[in-house]
Design an enzyme around this catalytic site. Sequence first.
Site, PDB file in Angstrom:
ATOM      1  N   GLU A 113      14.840  26.007  18.540  1.00 23.28           N
ATOM      2  CA  GLU A 113      15.254  27.007  19.535  1.00 23.28           C
ATOM      3  C   GLU A 113      14.296  28.201  19.423  1.00 23.28           C
ATOM      4  OE1 GLU A 113      18.450  26.348  21.154  1.00 23.28           O
ATOM      5  OE2 GLU A 113      18.161  28.096  22.452  1.00 23.28           O
ATOM      6  N   LYS A 158      27.866  17.652  31.250  1.00 17.00           N
ATOM      7  CA  LYS A 158      26.614  18.082  31.891  1.00 17.00           C
ATOM      8  C   LYS A 158      25.828  16.875  32.397  1.00 17.00           C
ATOM      9  CE  LYS A 158      25.564  22.268  29.264  1.00 17.00           C
ATOM     10  NZ  LYS A 158      24.530  22.904  28.445  1.00 17.00           N
ATOM     11  N   ARG A 213      25.410  26.562  37.015  1.00 14.77           N
ATOM     12  CA  ARG A 213      24.740  25.323  36.621  1.00 14.77           C
ATOM     13  C   ARG A 213      24.436  24.467  37.862  1.00 14.77           C
ATOM     14  NH1 ARG A 213      25.942  25.130  31.655  1.00 14.77           N
ATOM     15  NH2 ARG A 213      28.074  25.775  31.994  1.00 14.77           N
ATOM     16  N   ASP A 215      19.595  25.410  30.342  1.00 13.63           N
ATOM     17  CA  ASP A 215      20.111  26.434  29.438  1.00 13.63           C
ATOM     18  C   ASP A 215      20.900  27.442  30.224  1.00 13.63           C
ATOM     19  OD1 ASP A 215      19.407  26.666  26.452  1.00 13.63           O
ATOM     20  OD2 ASP A 215      17.653  25.720  27.359  1.00 13.63           O
TER      21      ASP A 215
HETATM   22  P1  IMP Z   1      24.485  26.135  27.366  1.00 16.40           P
HETATM   23  O1  IMP Z   1      23.050  26.511  27.305  1.00 16.40           O
HETATM   24  O2  IMP Z   1      24.871  25.572  28.713  1.00 16.40           O
HETATM   25  O3  IMP Z   1      24.922  25.254  26.230  1.00 16.40           O
HETATM   26  O4  IMP Z   1      25.319  27.483  27.237  1.00 16.40           O
HETATM   27  C1  IMP Z   1      25.216  28.306  26.085  1.00 16.40           C
HETATM   28  C2  IMP Z   1      26.509  29.032  25.862  1.00 16.40           C
HETATM   29  O5  IMP Z   1      26.763  29.937  26.955  1.00 16.40           O
HETATM   30  C3  IMP Z   1      27.740  28.138  25.804  1.00 16.40           C
HETATM   31  O6  IMP Z   1      27.952  27.704  24.478  1.00 16.40           O
HETATM   32  C4  IMP Z   1      28.848  29.085  26.261  1.00 16.40           C
HETATM   33  O7  IMP Z   1      29.323  29.874  25.196  1.00 16.40           O
HETATM   34  C5  IMP Z   1      28.135  29.982  27.265  1.00 16.40           C
HETATM   35  N1  IMP Z   1      28.284  29.425  28.629  1.00 16.40           N
HETATM   36  C6  IMP Z   1      27.314  28.897  29.409  1.00 16.40           C
HETATM   37  N2  IMP Z   1      27.810  28.467  30.575  1.00 16.40           N
HETATM   38  C7  IMP Z   1      29.133  28.716  30.519  1.00 16.40           C
HETATM   39  C8  IMP Z   1      30.203  28.473  31.430  1.00 16.40           C
HETATM   40  O8  IMP Z   1      30.058  27.918  32.516  1.00 16.40           O
HETATM   41  N3  IMP Z   1      31.419  28.863  31.010  1.00 16.40           N
HETATM   42  C9  IMP Z   1      31.657  29.460  29.818  1.00 16.40           C
HETATM   43  N4  IMP Z   1      30.705  29.699  28.938  1.00 16.40           N
HETATM   44  C10 IMP Z   1      29.439  29.329  29.279  1.00 16.40           C
END
Ligand code: IMP
Length: 222
Positions: A41, A14, A204, A73
């Site tokens: 959180e 990221k 993202r 997020d």
């Molecule tokens: P984070 O906030 O980007 O860490 O996303 C939280 C959770 O959402 C991650 O731990 C994944 O389980 C799921 N997630 C978010 N974005 C993705 C993605 O692009 N591919 C697969 N899972 C995702």
Amino acid sequence: MSTTVWFLTSNAGKLEEAQHHFKQLNMEVKGLDLPENAIVEPQATDLETVARSKIAQAMHHLPSEGAMVMVEDAGLFVDALDGFPGVYSSHAFSTIGNHGLLRLLSHLVDDDPVRIKNLRSASFEAVAALWDGEKVLIGKGSCKGAIATEVQGEAGFGFDPVFIPADLDDSGAPLSPGTLGSISTHGQTFGVVGPYTKHQFSHRRRALEELLRQLPLYEPGE
Ligand code: IMP
């Protein structure tokens, strides 16, 4: 001298993606890797509230005065489950995982390839929030698609092996199931097609781009 953005993440992938985007604005992105209990959180059902709360907390931990801070997020929102796992995606993935999610949807089957995608529709959503020293800017990104009926592929992370993105038209807009777009995984999950193809759909990337468009001197890059 370039402006520094402290990005609240311990995820190297990221961080690299954000560095690439902010370079166009001559802004340097550094990882803000705080101890686990530094950020609480919040209990909230939407990503923007979570991101705003984390920004407000992270501002008190900045290494230099007057710097910018960013959080991001994301989550998977399944329509048939009223948006679950959503903000709980990380926890849901580490507990029930891909197989558990498939079990929750196992009653949603249909021989028709379009109807089944509608029944199992879902989206990845992302929110990027930046404190620019005066105010919080918010960028949102979405990737529409559907949950597969089985785990496919091992590329990516999280729910990638069960997520089939909707095809996109030339402008990057998602098309309805059954319509072939110029950008397509041909019904395969992100777990099969891997990061290069996924980047074209990425929630993202879209969230970061929407955020950057609000900063002065932004010119879209590749
Ligand atoms: P984070 O906030 O980007 O860490 O996303 C939280 C959770 O959402 C991650 O731990 C994944 O389980 C799921 N997630 C978010 N974005 C993705 C993605 O692009 N591919 C697969 N899972 C995702």
